[in-house]
Write a protein that holds these residues in place. Structure first.
Motif, PDB file in Angstrom:
ATOM      1  N   SER A  90      -0.934  13.656  -0.955  1.00 16.66           N
ATOM      2  CA  SER A  90      -1.189  12.940  -2.197  1.00 16.66           C
ATOM      3  C   SER A  90      -1.891  13.857  -3.196  1.00 16.66           C
ATOM      4  CB  SER A  90      -2.048  11.704  -1.939  1.00 16.66           C
ATOM      5  OG  SER A  90      -2.300  10.985  -3.134  1.00 16.66           O
ATOM      6  N   LEU A 123      -1.072   0.589   1.403  1.00 13.63           N
ATOM      7  CA  LEU A 123      -2.111   1.333   2.115  1.00 13.63           C
ATOM      8  C   LEU A 123      -2.726   0.489   3.228  1.00 13.63           C
ATOM      9  CD1 LEU A 123      -3.871   3.120  -0.872  1.00 13.63           C
ATOM     10  CD2 LEU A 123      -2.491   4.212   0.905  1.00 13.63           C
ATOM     11  N   PHE A 179      -1.022  12.680   5.417  1.00  9.57           N
ATOM     12  CA  PHE A 179      -0.907  11.893   4.189  1.00  9.57           C
ATOM     13  C   PHE A 179      -1.020  12.821   2.991  1.00  9.57           C
ATOM     14  CE2 PHE A 179      -2.251   9.030   0.831  1.00  9.57           C
ATOM     15  CZ  PHE A 179      -1.492   7.886   1.079  1.00  9.57           C
ATOM     16  N   VAL A 185      -7.152   7.717  -3.469  1.00 10.15           N
ATOM     17  CA  VAL A 185      -6.361   7.143  -2.383  1.00 10.15           C
ATOM     18  C   VAL A 185      -6.684   7.844  -1.068  1.00 10.15           C
ATOM     19  CG1 VAL A 185      -4.011   6.908  -1.475  1.00 10.15           C
ATOM     20  CG2 VAL A 185      -4.491   6.342  -3.860  1.00 10.15           C
ATOM     21  N   GLN A 214       0.115  -0.682  -4.443  1.00 10.67           N
ATOM     22  CA  GLN A 214      -0.414   0.448  -3.688  1.00 10.67           C
ATOM     23  C   GLN A 214      -1.393  -0.029  -2.627  1.00 10.67           C
ATOM     24  OE1 GLN A 214      -2.157   3.549  -6.056  1.00 10.67           O
ATOM     25  NE2 GLN A 214      -0.342   3.859  -7.312  1.00 10.67           N
ATOM     26  N   PHE A 221      -8.140   6.526   2.626  1.00  6.70           N
ATOM     27  CA  PHE A 221      -7.187   6.472   3.731  1.00  6.70           C
ATOM     28  C   PHE A 221      -7.410   7.512   4.824  1.00  6.70           C
ATOM     29  CE2 PHE A 221      -2.815   6.958   5.475  1.00  6.70           C
ATOM     30  CZ  PHE A 221      -2.603   5.625   5.809  1.00  6.70           C
TER      31      PHE A 221
END
Length: 311
Positions: free
Chosen positions: A204, A186, A202, A209, A182, A213
């Protein structure tokens, strides 16, 4: 002018005799070079929103504006040039690839469909993209089953990049991968954003995460955006009780983060929506007003919006 502008977007599905309002009046912008995170529980409408924006799922109402052009109702040939500008990275890096096609065929098909370059130019473009995503040079003539999960996701990223898009919708792109892989994916997406000036939506359910990000975060619940803020503001000062509960559920070694945020009770009911606030049936703060009056998404600070009567 934003790269992407979504206005009062609705997507509905028929479920027997009922109507599932998967996306129900969503509005937001994505600027050039910006990463917008979209978070929420499974079933809240995140993936449907992403697919609706890409015109993979038809919308019922609202507008999708890309680079100033309203693409909401465009068909076939009129939509084709805009499809090049927006691509998708899927959650399952194996299921989204044709096991009977080599990577060369996968990438070349996209270029041929959009009539980009002659055979030599397409070959150069494919070699360039494969190298950019960190795959070995001989990858083009191999099949998906010959790669690891992380490498297959790099192939998915290469397929999204080969048309030189401006916007990429990332639908849980690392959730099926090991934690160490991961981080690699990323970091690759961060580098591509910097080098190519990409914008990301993005999607999620993993807030840790998204915190790493995203520049800005949208929190979605039962088809609606209930809070939006920069990632720093959202983690420092969440205003919606749903957001606070999501953040409290993120694993942490700091027990203080858990205090003041009771766990969410119950489960999502996507077909029988309550009157008033959609979170009222699971919210520890709910009062009679919450069950009768739906709160609007309103400003609660600079660049910070929340849909809660007590925000």
């Amino acid at each position: 002018m934003p790269l992407l502008s979504v206005r009062d977007l609705h997507t509905r599905y028929a479920v027997g005799r009922q109507v599932l309002r998967a996306v129900d009046g969503v509005s937001f912008d994505v600027a050039g070079g910006e990463t917008v995170g979209l978070v929420g529980e499974s079933g809240c409408g995140k993936s449907t929103l992403g697919k609706t924006i890409l015109r993979l799922v038809p919308s019922a109402e609202g507008a999708i504006v890309l680079d100033g052009a309203d693409i909401t109702r465009l068909r076939d040939g009129a939509l084709a040039p805009h499809r090049r500008r927006m691509q998708m990275i899927f959650q399952d890096p194996f299921g989204s690839l044709n096991p009977r096609q080599t990577i060369r065929t996968v990438l070349d098909t996209a270029l041929r469909v959009h009539r980009l370059g002659d055979r030599g130019e397409r070959a150069r473009r494919m070699s360039e993209i494969v190298a950019r995503v960190g795959l070995p040079a001989d990858s083009l003539d191999r099949y998906p089953h010959e790669f690891s999960g992380g490498q297959r996701q790099r192939i998915g990223i290469a397929r999204a990049l080969v048309l030189n898009p401006a916007l990429i919708v990332c639908d849980e792109p690392v959730s099926a991968l090991d934690v160490s892989i991961q981080a690699q994916i990323l970091n690759l997406l961060v580098d591509l954003k910097r080098d190519l000036g990409l914008s990301y939506l993005f999607i999620s359910h993993d807030l840790s995460v998204v915190r790493y990000f995203a520049d800005r975060v949208l929190v979605m619940y039962l088809g609606r955006i209930v809070e939006s803020a920069s990632h720093a503001t959202l983690w420092r000062d969440p205003r919606h009780p749903y957001t606070r509960a999501l953040l409290a559920a993120v694993p942490s070694t700091d027990p203080a983060r858990k205090r003041g945020a009771p766990p969410i009770k119950g489960e999502l009911n996507t077909t029988d929506l309550p009157a008033g606030c959609r979170f009222s049936g699971r919210c520890p703060m709910a009062v009679e007003r919450c069950r009768a009056e739906e709160p609007a998404l309103r400003p609660v600070g600079e660049g910070h919006h929340a849909a809660c009567h007590f925000a």
